[in-house]
Design a protein around this motif. Structure first.
Motif, mmCIF file in Angstrom:
data_model
loop_
_atom_site.group_PDB
_atom_site.id
_atom_site.type_symbol
_atom_site.label_atom_id
_atom_site.label_comp_id
_atom_site.label_asym_id
_atom_site.label_seq_id
_atom_site.Cartn_x
_atom_site.Cartn_y
_atom_site.Cartn_z
ATOM 1 N N SER A 3 0.806 -1.462 0.032
ATOM 2 C CA SER A 3 0.514 -0.117 -0.308
ATOM 3 C C SER A 3 1.271 1.004 -0.136
ATOM 4 N N GLU A 4 2.381 0.917 0.564
ATOM 5 C CA GLU A 4 2.754 2.166 0.656
ATOM 6 C C GLU A 4 4.083 1.562 -0.231
ATOM 7 N N SER A 5 4.817 3.213 -0.845
ATOM 8 C CA SER A 5 5.502 3.434 -1.890
ATOM 9 C C SER A 5 7.199 2.624 -1.450
ATOM 10 N N THR A 50 10.789 2.993 -2.040
ATOM 11 C CA THR A 50 11.465 4.141 -3.216
ATOM 12 C C THR A 50 13.489 3.365 -2.999
ATOM 13 N N SER A 91 4.689 1.996 -6.444
ATOM 14 C CA SER A 91 3.981 2.046 -6.276
ATOM 15 C C SER A 91 2.719 1.141 -5.884
ATOM 16 N N GLU A 92 1.849 0.572 -5.561
ATOM 17 C CA GLU A 92 0.383 0.106 -5.735
ATOM 18 C C GLU A 92 0.309 -0.190 -7.874
#
Lengths: 142, 108
Positions: free
Chosen positions: A2-4, A6, A68-69
């Protein structure tokens, strides 16, 4: 997811032969995340072209890959000479790369067109004498 | 057809063969690396005369099943070592590029 997530890479501008390390690492990381193979291929090739550009023209730079999702964003930023005419640079076959680079098989004027080919979106923000930032996005679940 | 079977059929000299059972799906010929990354498809055989270290990254990223260095081109030990580490198959062919391509075409 759900969270990106990096991934950050410094692209070494001195060492032409090690160019591609960030792209190969991205490929590994995306595989671990279970991203589809065709998307991984697109992202890692676009990233490699960007890396090579930064090594040839800008003395290196930085790359961020944000997963991301529903999409993957790639941000390539350098403090090189900038691109004077972006439209011209986007044309297949146009290149300002020196002969030394061409003899290695690069500098065919296909780097930026390839990045555009493999990404769903791409924007180039460049100022002569300041640098270039390229943002690219590929959407997942298409 | 696998890379191993291609070697048996065509007599190419494998200098790096970490993935002998990779399936072959077509062939692409080119020496300009961005053309290869733009046009070659995953699992293609890639025929080239370019033998510098960057071909390993290109082969990895483009997902080709093997590199064939045609025209009797040779490759440095350092590159062969890296190919082994990265899982890239490298075959050598004494034939000209066209004849190498024909041999691959007939085999697959």
């Amino acid at each position: 997811m759900s969270e990106s997530l990096t991934f950050h890479y410094d692209v070494d501008g001195e060492d032409f032969t090690s160019a591609g390390q960030a792209s190969v690492q991205v490929k590994k990381n995306l595989r671990r995340l279970g991203i589809a193979p065709d998307i991984i291929r697109q992202v890692s090739i676009a990233m490699y072209e960007g890396e090579i550009n930064m090594v040839i023209h800008a003395g290196g730079g930085e790359a961020d890959v944000i997963v991301s999702e529903d999409k993957i964003d790639i941000i390539l930023a350098d403090h090189g000479p900038g691109i004077a005419d972006i439209e011209l640079a986007m044309q297949e076959g146009y290149s300002t790369a020196p002969d030394s680079v061409r003899s290695l098989g690069f500098g065919a004027g296909m780097g930026l067109p390839n990045m555009k080919r493999y990404m769903d979106e791409m924007t180039i923000d460049s100022t002569v004498g300041v640098g270039t930032t390229i943002k690219m996005t590929v959407y997942l679940n298409r | 057809m696998t890379v191993n079977e291609l070697i048996e059929k065509c007599g190419f000299n494998a200098v790096s063969l970490p993935e002998p059972e990779r399936e072959i799906n077509g062939c692409y010929i080119g020496d300009l690396l961005s053309w290869v990354m733009g046009r070659a498809e995953a699992d293609n055989v890639w025929i080239t005369i370019m033998s510098n270290i960057n071909i390993i990254a290109v082969a990895t990223l483009a997902d080709v099943c093997c590199i064939i260095l045609a025209e009797g081109v040779t490759v440095d030990d350092e590159i062969v070592k890296l190919a082994g580490e990265k899982g890239v198959n490298i075959l050598l062919s004494d034939k000209k590029t066209y004849e190498t391509a024909v041999a691959v075409y007939e085999a697959i």
